[in-house]
Design an enzyme around this catalytic site. Structure first.
Site, PDB file in Angstrom:
ATOM      1  N   HIS A 480       0.831  -1.208   0.000  1.00  0.00           N
ATOM      2  CA  HIS A 480       0.000   0.000   0.000  1.00  0.00           C
ATOM      3  C   HIS A 480       0.868   1.260   0.000  1.00  0.00           C
ATOM      4  O   HIS A 480       0.679   2.163  -0.826  1.00  0.00           O
ATOM      5  CB  HIS A 480      -0.912  -0.015   1.223  1.00  0.00           C
ATOM      6  N   GLU A 481       1.800   1.328   0.929  1.00  0.00           N
ATOM      7  CA  GLU A 481       2.615   2.540   1.036  1.00  0.00           C
ATOM      8  C   GLU A 481       3.521   2.720  -0.173  1.00  0.00           C
ATOM      9  O   GLU A 481       3.732   3.843  -0.651  1.00  0.00           O
ATOM     10  CB  GLU A 481       3.436   2.513   2.329  1.00  0.00           C
ATOM     11  N   HIS A 484       1.721   4.493  -2.791  1.00  0.00           N
ATOM     12  CA  HIS A 484       1.760   5.954  -2.672  1.00  0.00           C
ATOM     13  C   HIS A 484       3.055   6.514  -3.259  1.00  0.00           C
ATOM     14  O   HIS A 484       3.060   7.570  -3.895  1.00  0.00           O
ATOM     15  CB  HIS A 484       1.643   6.369  -1.207  1.00  0.00           C
ATOM     16  N   HIS A 487       2.653   6.596  -6.916  1.00  0.00           N
ATOM     17  CA  HIS A 487       1.751   7.689  -7.310  1.00  0.00           C
ATOM     18  C   HIS A 487       2.536   8.992  -7.396  1.00  0.00           C
ATOM     19  O   HIS A 487       2.387   9.776  -8.342  1.00  0.00           O
ATOM     20  CB  HIS A 487       0.617   7.807  -6.294  1.00  0.00           C
ATOM     21  N   GLU A 509      -6.571   7.415  -1.450  1.00  0.00           N
ATOM     22  CA  GLU A 509      -6.165   6.065  -1.064  1.00  0.00           C
ATOM     23  C   GLU A 509      -6.426   5.025  -2.151  1.00  0.00           C
ATOM     24  O   GLU A 509      -5.843   3.938  -2.127  1.00  0.00           O
ATOM     25  CB  GLU A 509      -6.893   5.644   0.218  1.00  0.00           C
ATOM     26  N   TYR A 637     -11.510   6.084   3.271  1.00  0.00           N
ATOM     27  CA  TYR A 637     -10.848   4.783   3.156  1.00  0.00           C
ATOM     28  C   TYR A 637     -11.803   3.744   2.574  1.00  0.00           C
ATOM     29  O   TYR A 637     -11.407   2.922   1.741  1.00  0.00           O
ATOM     30  CB  TYR A 637     -10.338   4.331   4.527  1.00  0.00           C
TER      31      TYR A 637
END
Length: 704
Positions: A480-481, A484, A487, A509, A637
């Site tokens: 997940h991180e 980011h 992105h 998110e 979320y």
């Protein structure tokens, strides 16, 4: 233009005096730009002379501003952390003052009026240009510049106090240092590899005990695996009652936000915040949360009953008495026990196959392949700590791919700071250190500024007998991180405010949530594995299949937990005025005054998430999101999961390594950042309007 060499890197070795000096310099340059724009006559005001200079500031200043404020989260030097905190407060205060510049607002409003009267001129602007002008003027309006001077000053005072409260709240959580002592017997159920990673200390009775903190690498494993209920209860109580002073800070912030919204003419803070989000209004958010609660609560009640029965039988087998209910300190433990009993999933056994090195290498390879990228690690980088790793990011697509750097060009850098240490940011997050924007006078000489990001996390450290090992939930967090990070790195915008995750808050998110799906694919889980003692040994297929079957174990309860956070956030921010009134309804018990926020938190936790809190819990004191920019945002979320599931099911479910879909994802979702409305990004990528069908299927529900 394709860059063939890496761009220069930011500095992180600033002294406290340098941080103070750079802060003053950044503020002075920004004020000077505002002064220049404010001095333009309305007749002479154009997009190029008035709006463009304001738009370029955030990108131009991103590197130095980020370096100054980022260090409070990672520096080992308290003087540097203090200077960084002071820098952030000073910058926030300056931005509040600049947001009240009526002279500048009048000039940018004049530009908007001219363009509205001349469609031909307006059509010369790009979508991002038009969005910039709209956001600048809306920002001034939301700062009260259409109000009398007296009201503006009141707003300014409120905004500055809110900034102070936010920083005080987050600093308290970052610096809290709770240490508990447990015997080996009290830590029954914890593997030897975990115990080896703990420090020891001499207790008051002279015995040697293990030192346990409330940081994630200690907290979550013990809550999931420690067999003694009293141990779990003691640790969770220490965690959930920490920083009690923060509750008063949040209460003050909630009331100030209400006053701020009312002065501006909004019914409540929720209406003020939602104006710029995808959801737009509070009724739509409430209906979304209410509908999801109705779909989940029946499932959640069945799951809580099953866990309680498991608790009863497990304690009976051990000759112990059960209270017949699932307490907050039981929640993770009995979900873990359920997966072991019904799915033959032993988390400690599975963890042996996922070393930090294997997972990192495999994950980077997946991102490279799917997104058409190439990562090169930099040896002996100059960073803020010796454990930090640095990577260059290069394109690995064809010249006609339509993405940033297409044809093998340089894209940017990212840092990985993955293990806990004292006074470090204690959650997992990605910090944008430099935006990737057009910058005509950039130091690189090619008119571009190249992005830099840092992923900061707190995964378990290596021990004397084993490397850092990740459980499955940590692998999901890592994916997940790092999503980011991608992105931020894969975005290219004209203006810094729109770069990367400068999208609408309730979409931010979704891109990372979509990438979590890779963690449930058997092929990917096998690829990431390698036993820590026998590196060539992959995880057995039966273990992988069992793990994948647990994807929706207690999905009702886990999603109700997220609903609790979102409903608490909405409830405290739906207060309309300072007159008392009855609760709106059972799900959103809005009253004014709200009363004790910790009591509200605990009551909602039981009524929504079906799990009682610890005694004297200080839930409002530890909800960092609500004081760190996610106020009226936690619903996002779950809201964004609707979009993440739709994107995954539509373009990747059949083939998670699909390079064509990956490049489209990079081009249509990641690259534009917030330069376009999020719904437009989704339509571009999906080829249709998004739906919730995939989301309901992904959490084990059929559409009602």
């Amino acid at each position: 233009m394709v860059r063939a060499t890496a761009a220069p890197l930011p500095r992180f070795d600033f002294s406290p005096a340098e941080i103070a000096s750079i802060t003053d310099q950044l503020i002075a340059e920004t004020v000077d730009t505002y002064n220049q724009v404010g001095s333009i006559s309305h007749a002479d005001a154009t997009f190029e002379s008035a709006v463009l200079p304001l738009g370029m500031l955030s990108g131009r200043h991103s590197e130095l501003a980020s370096a100054c404020t980022f260090l409070r989260n990672v520096s080992m030097d308290k003087a540097v952390r203090d200077a960084s905190t002071a820098s952030e407060m000073k910058i926030e205060d300056a931005l509040i003052e600049l947001g009240m510049r009526e002279d500048v607002y009048k000039v940018t409003s004049a530009v908007a009026h001219k363009l509205a009267a001349s469609p031909a001129e307006a059509n010369k602007l790009s979508v991002e240009d038009k969005r910039l002008l709209e956001k600048i003027n809306l920002g001034f309006k939301r700062n009260g510049l259409d109000l009398p001077e007296e009201k503006r000053q009141e707003l300014k005072t409120i905004q500055k106090r809110l900034s102070e409260l936010s920083i005080q709240y987050s600093n308290a959580l970052a610096e809290v240092d709770i240490k508990l002592l447990f015997t080996k017997d009290e830590l029954e159920g914890m593997p030897e590899s975990f115990l080896e990673g703990l420090e020891t200390a001499t207790a008051e009775d002279g015995s040697t005990k293990f030192v346990v903190t409330t940081k994630y690498p200690h907290l979550f494993p013990i809550l999931k695996s420690a067999r003694r209920e009293e141990t779990r209860k003691t640790l969770l109580t220490a965690n959930d009652t920490k920083c009690p002073e923060n509750s008063a800070l949040l209460a003050e912030a909630v009331e100030l936000r209400r006053k701020h919204a009312n002065i501006l003419g909004y019914a409540h803070h929720a209406a003020y915040k939602l104006e710029e989000k995808m959801a737009k209004d509070s009724d739509r958010v409430k209906e979304f949360l209410r509908d999801l609660h109705q779909k989940l609560v029946g499932l959640g009640k069945k799951e809580i009953e099953a866990l309680a029965q498991l608790k009863n039988s497990e304690l009976a087998e051990r000759g112990l008495k059960s209270d017949g209910k699932i307490n907050s300190w039981d929640f993770r433990y009995y979900i873990n026990e359920l997966t072991k009993r019904d799915y033959a999933v032993d988390e400690h056994k599975i963890k042996e196959y996922y070393t930090m090195e294997n997972v990192t290498n495999g994950m980077l390879d997946i991102y490279q392949t799917v997104l058409g990228l190439r990562f090169v690690e930099v040896s002996k980088p100059n960073t803020w700590h010796q454990d930090v790793r640095l990577f260059e990011v290069w394109d690995n697509s064809s010249k006609d791919a339509g993405v940033v750097g297409a044809g093998g060009g340089f894209i940017g850098h990212f840092y990985l700071d993955l293990h806990p240490r004292d006074n470090k940011y204690n959650h997992a997050a990605v910090f944008p250190l430099r935006t990737g924007v057009d910058l005509p006078d950039s130091p690189t000489g090619d008119g571009l500024q190249y992005p830099v990001a840092a992923m900061v996390a707190n995964f378990t450290k290596p021990t004397a007998s084993s490397p850092s090992l990740l459980d499955h939930s940590e692998i999901v967090t890592y994916f997940h991180e790092l999503g980011h990070v991608m992105h931020h790195l894969c975005s290219r915008t004209k203006y810094g405010r729109f770069h990367g995750f400068g999208v609408q808050d309730d979409f931010v998110e979704a891109p990372s949530q979509m990438l979590e799906n890779w963690c449930w694919d058997p092929v990917i889980l096998t690829k990431l594995s390698g036993h820590f003692q026998r590196p060539n040994e992959k995880i057995p297929r039966e273990l992988v299949d069992a793990l994948v079957r647990t994807k929706n174990v207690c999905a009702g309860l886990l999603n109700l937990r997220q609903l609790h956070f979102g409903i608490f956030d909405m409830t405290v921010h739906l207060v309309t005025c300072n007159k008392c009134h009855a609760p709106d309804d059972d799900l959103f018990p809005v009253t004014n005054p709200l009363g004790d926020l910790d009591t509200l938190w605990s009551n909602l936790r039981y009524s929504v998430a079906l799990v009682p809190d610890v005694e004297k819990a200080k839930g409002a004191a530890g909800f960092g999101h609500i004081m760190g920019g996610y106020d009226v945002g936690y619903y996002g979320y779950l809201w964004s999961q609707v979009f993440s599931a739709d994107m995954f099911y539509a373009r990747f479910k059949a083939d998670v390594m699909n390079k064509e879909s990956g490049l489209d994802y990079r081009r249509y979702i990641l690259q534009p950042g917030g330069g376009k409305d999020a719904n437009e990004l989704l339509v571009d990528f999906l080829g249709r309007e998004p739906t919730s069908d995939a989301f309901l299927d992904s959490i084990g529900l059929t559409q009602a």
